[in-house]
Design an enzyme around this catalytic site. Structure first.
Site, short mmCIF file in Angstrom:
data_model
loop_
_atom_site.label_atom_id
_atom_site.label_comp_id
_atom_site.label_asym_id
_atom_site.label_seq_id
_atom_site.Cartn_x
_atom_site.Cartn_y
_atom_site.Cartn_z
CD GLU A 40 -10.53 4.29 8.10
OE1 GLU A 40 -10.77 4.92 7.08
OE2 GLU A 40 -9.84 4.71 9.04
CB VAL A 42 -7.05 1.25 4.91
CG1 VAL A 42 -6.36 2.19 3.93
CG2 VAL A 42 -7.41 1.96 6.20
CG ASP A 84 7.16 -1.58 12.37
OD1 ASP A 84 8.29 -1.55 11.83
OD2 ASP A 84 6.35 -2.50 12.18
CE LYS A 86 6.58 -2.68 8.56
NZ LYS A 86 7.14 -3.96 8.99
N PRO A 87 6.97 1.98 4.56
CG PRO A 87 8.14 2.36 2.57
CD PRO A 87 8.33 1.90 4.00
#
Length: 178
Positions: A40, A42, A84, A86-87
């Site tokens: 998908e 994003v 993993d 993270k932002p």
């Protein structure tokens, strides 16, 4: 190793169907034997960037973070450890919807020998600033590893700073700081 990781990620993504996890649309192998998968798309910003650029309040940041926690909980319930978090692996769309992505180094708790290869201590594949103590030390990874990373992200979201400052990428400094 890259092909094995790719197949592992595809297998993991096929298990997950949650509104806050980027969806696997298709996967297979090309005529020349190269594996592929279609995800998908994003359109979004990393979690911390979205929060800062939209001047979100603490309550708004916590609402987004709760959606991230729901996605991670869902993954854990399906025996997947992300490893993993993270932002930059958590995108927020313009509509304010959270999407967790990049399961490239994820681990299946019911892992067979092939998938277990990816969790060997010698590998130590991680993002140091968000890695859990057991990841840094090369110990066994559990759902607690993701929970630790979530807490680092939450600290950063609420304070605007990382919980510790690293002056190098050295293993000793990293382990000591974490």
């Amino acid at each position: 190793d890259i092909l094995r990781r790719f197949r592992n990620e595809r297998q993991i993504l096929a298990r997950l169907e949650h509104p806050s996890i980027a969806r696997l649309i298709d996967g297979g192998t090309t005529a020349d034997g190269q594996p592929y998968f279609v995800m998908e798309y994003v359109a979004g910003e990393p979690l911390n960037t979205y929060c800062d650029s939209n001047n979100l309040t603490t309550n708004e940041r916590l609402r987004l973070f709760r959606a991230v926690c729901a996605a991670v909980t869902y993954a854990h319930q399906h025996l997947v450890i992300h490893r993993d978090l993270k932002p930059s692996n958590i995108l927020v769309t313009s509509e304010g919807e959270v999407k967790l992505l990049d399961f490239g180094i994820a681990k299946l708790l019911s892992a067979d020998e092939e998938a277990a290869f990816h969790t060997m201590p010698e590998q130590r594949v991680m993002t140091p600033e968000y890695a859990s103590p057991e990841q840094v030390r090369g110990e066994a990874i559990t759902t607690a590893s993701d929970v630790y990373s979530l807490n680092v992200i939450l600290y950063e979201l609420l304070t605007g700073a990382k919980p510790y400052r690293l002056t190098s990428q050295g293993a000793k400094e990293l382990e000591s700081a974490i």
